[in-house]
Design an enzyme around this catalytic site. Structure first.
Site, PDB file in Angstrom:
ATOM      1  N   HIS A 151       0.818  -1.221   0.000  1.00  0.00           N
ATOM      2  CA  HIS A 151       0.000   0.000   0.000  1.00  0.00           C
ATOM      3  C   HIS A 151       0.854   1.275   0.000  1.00  0.00           C
ATOM      4  O   HIS A 151       0.309   2.372  -0.164  1.00  0.00           O
ATOM      5  CB  HIS A 151      -0.936   0.027   1.213  1.00  0.00           C
ATOM      6  CG  HIS A 151      -1.980  -1.038   1.201  1.00  0.00           C
ATOM      7  ND1 HIS A 151      -2.845  -1.233   0.151  1.00  0.00           N
ATOM      8  CD2 HIS A 151      -2.286  -2.000   2.118  1.00  0.00           C
ATOM      9  CE1 HIS A 151      -3.644  -2.248   0.412  1.00  0.00           C
ATOM     10  NE2 HIS A 151      -3.322  -2.740   1.599  1.00  0.00           N
ATOM     11  N   ALA A 152       2.146   1.146   0.191  1.00  0.00           N
ATOM     12  CA  ALA A 152       3.023   2.317   0.201  1.00  0.00           C
ATOM     13  C   ALA A 152       3.253   2.795  -1.226  1.00  0.00           C
ATOM     14  O   ALA A 152       3.648   2.023  -2.098  1.00  0.00           O
ATOM     15  CB  ALA A 152       4.351   1.977   0.875  1.00  0.00           C
TER      16      ALA A 152
END
Length: 407
Positions: free
Chosen positions: A163-164
């Site tokens: 998700h980064a």
């Protein structure tokens, strides 16, 4: 000739631990179950703390993440005016050296919730843990690409990373180790990389980063990203529709719950395998989240240990693979399990078992079309494919980029 499976870990992972579902106990349980099931000792091992710091520079990470993000991870803990006790979660003022409620020492048990975040935490050594995780995944890829005796590798690391994005961390993720490793493998070794994300949550950060590769004429032809994920209205992160993404992106969203082995095998056979084979990747990096597993309380999907084993076999039949631990969380449902984090641990064990079997069997070679998942599924497995799954297959097959990708 028999080859070995490499497990790369980071023994300092517990230096990043807070009172959230993403916690050190997840990985500790996984390792314990690998040992109990006689899998751990059958693998080779590498601890990221023994990888020289010079092997992965900040320049390598900065090719993916902005300097502002790295600076936030490095300094935000020091800049905050309070800290949370990881024993009781009480918020203490910065000048308190022990928790006002339970007395835990600040340096031993503390974390902060960064400004603007409610789905992530930082500890004093979180940045160092994240950097070592990057080294772990890059080393996992290097070993598979460059050393003939290493068949495949699994990076048993936390926190997760998919998700980064380039500019932001969150949703438990600090640095996108998969995207960093894909970029490194492409630019350093001139390898084509396929990223397969089977975490139940869409890898929105990874997709955004892979899409940014389109700005480089060389990079844009060397990387592909495919994701199978849940996509109900409101299900985090609400991205990853069929029509989303450029030519390098293949999203396979599933609406609803209880999608199991038959659904995933069908999606692999009809979409993932044809698209991936035509790309002819030199390396497959799997964002291996296990929150699509049976009894996971968040994903509410139904992929069994046998299902993960089949999917692993199917990917290994195409190209050398490395697996990187992503999601899979116990949110208080352990009363339904034989042990905490059971769906996560059983999924990892199934994957590693498949890796070991493939590494030991000289008749299973890369590119072997003889892998037949029907051999390990019930004879009537196709009757268990949900209509939603069939509908998604139809929609994806109509995409110009899919047609182009399998031509």
């Amino acid at each position: 000739m028999s080859k070995s499976v490499l497990l790369v870990s980071n023994s300092n992972h517990s230096q990043h631990d807070g009172k959230m579902s993403e916690c050190a106990a997840r990985l500790e349980t996984v390792i314990q179950q690998l040992q109990i099931n006689n899998l751990w000792d059958r693998c080779s091992h590498l601890d990221a703390v023994n990888i020289k710091d010079t092997s992965v520079s900040e320049a390598t990470i900065s090719a993916i993440h902005t300097k502002n993000l790295l600076n936030r991870l490095r300094t935000e803990y020091q800049l905050t005016n309070s800290w949370n006790c990881s024993m009781c979660t009480f918020t203490n003022s910065l000048n308190e050296n022990a928790c006002m409620i339970c007395g835990s020492k600040k340096q031993d048990a503390c974390f902060i919730i960064p400004n603007g975040k409610n789905d992530c935490y930082l500890c004093p050594n979180s940045f160092n843990v994240a950097m070592k995780n990057c080294a772990a995944v890059i080393e996992a890829a290097e070993k598979v690409l460059l050393e003939d005796q290493i068949h495949s590798s699994f990076a048993l690391i936390r926190p997760p990373g998919h998700h980064a994005s380039s500019e932001s961390f969150g949703s438990y993720c600090l640095l996108n180790t998969v995207a960093i490793t894909a970029h490194h493998s492409i630019m350093t070794h001139k390898k084509k990389v396929l990223i397969m994300d089977w975490d139940v949550h869409h890898g929105d950060g990874t997709q955004a980063i892979v899409e940014s590769f389109s700005e480089d004429e060389f990079l844009k032809e060397q990387c592909r990203f495919v994701s199978i994920h849940r996509h109900d209205d409101g299900f985090w992160p609400k991205s990853g529709r069929v029509e989303d993404g450029e030519d390098a992106i293949l999203n396979i969203p599933l609406k609803g719950i209880s999608f199991g082995d038959a659904d995933y095998v069908h999606l692999f056979e009809e979409l993932v395998i044809p698209w991936a084979k035509n790309f002819e990747a030199d390396l497959i990096i799997v964002s291996a989240g296990y929150d699509c597993a049976r009894n996971d309380p968040i994903g509410r999907f139904d992929v069994t240990a046998n299902g993960f084993s089949i999917l692993t076999d199917m990917l290994q039949s195409m190209s050398p693979c490395i697996f990187v631990l992503e999601g899979g969380y116990d949110i208080g449902s352990s009363g339904n399990y034989k042990f905490p984090h059971q769906p996560l641990a059983q999924g990892v064990c199934a994957t590693v078992s498949s890796m070991l079997r493939s590494a030991a069997d000289s008749t299973i070679e890369i590119g072997n079309d003889a892998i037949n998942p029907a051999k390990t599924l019930p004879f009537d497995w196709q009757s268990n494919i949900k209509q939603e799954t069939k509908d998604v297959v139809t929609r994806v097959k109509q995409l110009p980029k899919f047609l182009k990708g399998v031509a």
